[in-house]
Design an enzyme around this catalytic site. Structure first.
Site, mmCIF file in Angstrom:
data_model
loop_
_atom_site.group_PDB
_atom_site.id
_atom_site.type_symbol
_atom_site.label_atom_id
_atom_site.label_comp_id
_atom_site.label_asym_id
_atom_site.label_seq_id
_atom_site.Cartn_x
_atom_site.Cartn_y
_atom_site.Cartn_z
ATOM 1 N N ALA A 249 0.837 -1.203 0.000
ATOM 2 C CA ALA A 249 0.000 0.000 0.000
ATOM 3 C C ALA A 249 0.869 1.249 0.000
ATOM 4 C CB ALA A 249 -0.924 -0.014 1.215
ATOM 5 N N GLY B 257 3.636 4.160 -1.877
ATOM 6 C CA GLY B 257 3.853 4.925 -3.092
ATOM 7 C C GLY B 257 2.614 5.314 -3.856
ATOM 8 N N PHE C 50 -0.142 3.824 -4.465
ATOM 9 C CA PHE C 50 -1.456 3.380 -4.022
ATOM 10 C C PHE C 50 -2.029 4.364 -3.002
ATOM 11 C CE2 PHE C 50 0.933 -0.559 -5.033
ATOM 12 C CZ PHE C 50 0.266 -0.863 -6.200
ATOM 13 N N ALA D 155 -2.456 -3.135 -3.527
ATOM 14 C CA ALA D 155 -3.666 -2.580 -2.915
ATOM 15 C C ALA D 155 -4.724 -2.154 -3.922
ATOM 16 C CB ALA D 155 -3.296 -1.388 -2.032
ATOM 17 N N ASN D 156 -4.383 -2.069 -5.199
ATOM 18 C CA ASN D 156 -5.351 -1.595 -6.199
ATOM 19 C C ASN D 156 -6.211 -2.741 -6.722
ATOM 20 O OD1 ASN D 156 -2.937 -2.586 -7.411
ATOM 21 N ND2 ASN D 156 -3.510 -1.646 -9.361
ATOM 22 N N ALA E 161 -4.854 -11.278 -16.908
ATOM 23 C CA ALA E 161 -6.079 -11.079 -17.697
ATOM 24 C C ALA E 161 -5.769 -10.400 -19.025
ATOM 25 C CB ALA E 161 -7.080 -10.241 -16.900
ATOM 26 N N TRP E 162 -4.760 -9.561 -19.023
ATOM 27 C CA TRP E 162 -4.394 -8.832 -20.242
ATOM 28 C C TRP E 162 -3.896 -9.756 -21.341
ATOM 29 C CZ3 TRP E 162 -1.146 -4.012 -18.368
ATOM 30 C CH2 TRP E 162 -1.986 -3.144 -17.682
ATOM 31 N N GLU F 156 7.792 -7.435 -12.819
ATOM 32 C CA GLU F 156 6.939 -8.442 -13.451
ATOM 33 C C GLU F 156 7.724 -9.300 -14.441
ATOM 34 O OE1 GLU F 156 2.565 -7.976 -14.018
ATOM 35 O OE2 GLU F 156 3.182 -7.668 -16.097
#
Length: 301
Positions: free
Chosen positions: A77, A79, A81, A168-169, A190-191, A257
């Site tokens: 949570a 930076g 977020f 957190a998003n 999902a992308w 990632e």
């Protein structure tokens, strides 16, 4: 900082005993890939891909209740977020994450002022950890993971059997249950799930530690969620740190990632969560998405 006294000899004994018991029931007893012929339900290395309709949660509930497990959920949570992001995340996780099990929420923030009032249900508690900056690093993901690594070593590994790492998003929309537990759990993006592997945005620079050649690759994993046993999570974070440091020495910078995808390319996850567990509601929802477990809030991130 959280101060706790732990008898490490006792923890080692308990962990060893739990690890010996922690094999899930036989896959065929709780997982039926034939229920979803419209999607990939088993990987080439025979790991299950968890979709709505493929699992029998009651079988797993009976097993895990006997083990009296505790599940940790660490949430970034910091930076970028917002206060509202964390508030929505915790409220929805309290309602949907591992209901009926002992849960500890580990909230990592760069300021205690970013923590909203938190009211939790039975069997759940939370701890707030402060993220300490490192003058040598500007990458927020590296700083977060370095702090998380240290908190896992000092506290978390002595308190939980499984650990999920999330940002957190996200907002929980439906029950996120024990069907997601495993030794090493990866989240399908999902992308990119419905795209050709040739188009996956892996790190393609051969000098990077995160490099995956164009002709190779399995799936593209989303960094917003990963989990597993504490030791597996710790290993992933450690390997990411090594890769990021190696890249820096070589004058390169690759995303967290990308390193996560390289890790799971080399060391295959034992369980994969379908895009239903992390769906972007800004997309048109295809028929394969039967039940959105978590909605990922991509706006502004």
């Amino acid at each position: 900082m959280v101060s706790t006294y732990t008898d490490h000899r006792e923890v080692a004994i308990v962990t060893e005993q739990w690890d010996q018991e922690a094999e899930e029931p036989q896959l065929s007893k709780w997982f039926n890939p034939k229920k979803r012929p419209d999607v990939i339900t088993t990987t080439g290395w025979l790991a299950p891909v968890i979709w709505q309709g493929t699992y029998d949660r009651q079988v797993l509930e009976k097993y895990y209740k006997r083990l009296n497990i505790t599940i940790g959920l660490a949430v970034d949570a910091s930076g970028k977020f917002s206060y509202q992001d964390l508030q929505q995340f915790i409220q929805s996780a309290n309602k949907h994450f591992m209901i009926g099990y002992s849960v500890i929420f580990y909230i990592l923030v760069d300021s205690f002022s970013r923590v909203p009032p938190i009211v939790l249900g039975p069997l759940r508690t939370f701890k707030v950890f402060l993220i300490f900056r490192d003058s040598m690093w500007e990458d927020l993901n590296f700083i977060y993971m370095k702090n998380l690594h240290d908190y896992i070593i000092a506290h978390i590994q002595h308190e939980v059997n499984f650990l999920f790492i999330m940002t957190a998003n996200q907002i929980f929309k439906d029950d996120f249950g024990v069907e997601t537990l495993g030794k090493s759990v990866a989240q399908l993006s999902a992308w990119w799930y419905f795209k050709n592997v040739k188009n996956f945005p892996y790190e393609r620079r051969s000098k990077s530690a995160a490099f995956i050649p164009f002709e190779e690759g399995d799936f593209y994993y989303h960094s917003a969620i990963f989990g597993g046993t504490v030791q597996e999570v710790l290993e992933l974070i450690t390997e990411y740190q090594k890769g990021a440091i190696q890249d820096t020495k070589n004058g390169l910078s690759s995303t967290y990632e990308h390193h996560l995808n390289k890790y799971f390319f080399i060391k295959k996850p034992t369980k994969l969560l379908s895009p239903e567990y992390n769906w972007d509601p800004s997309f048109r929802t295809p028929p394969q998405i039967k039940c959105v477990k978590i909605a990922w809030q991509s706006k502004g991130v």
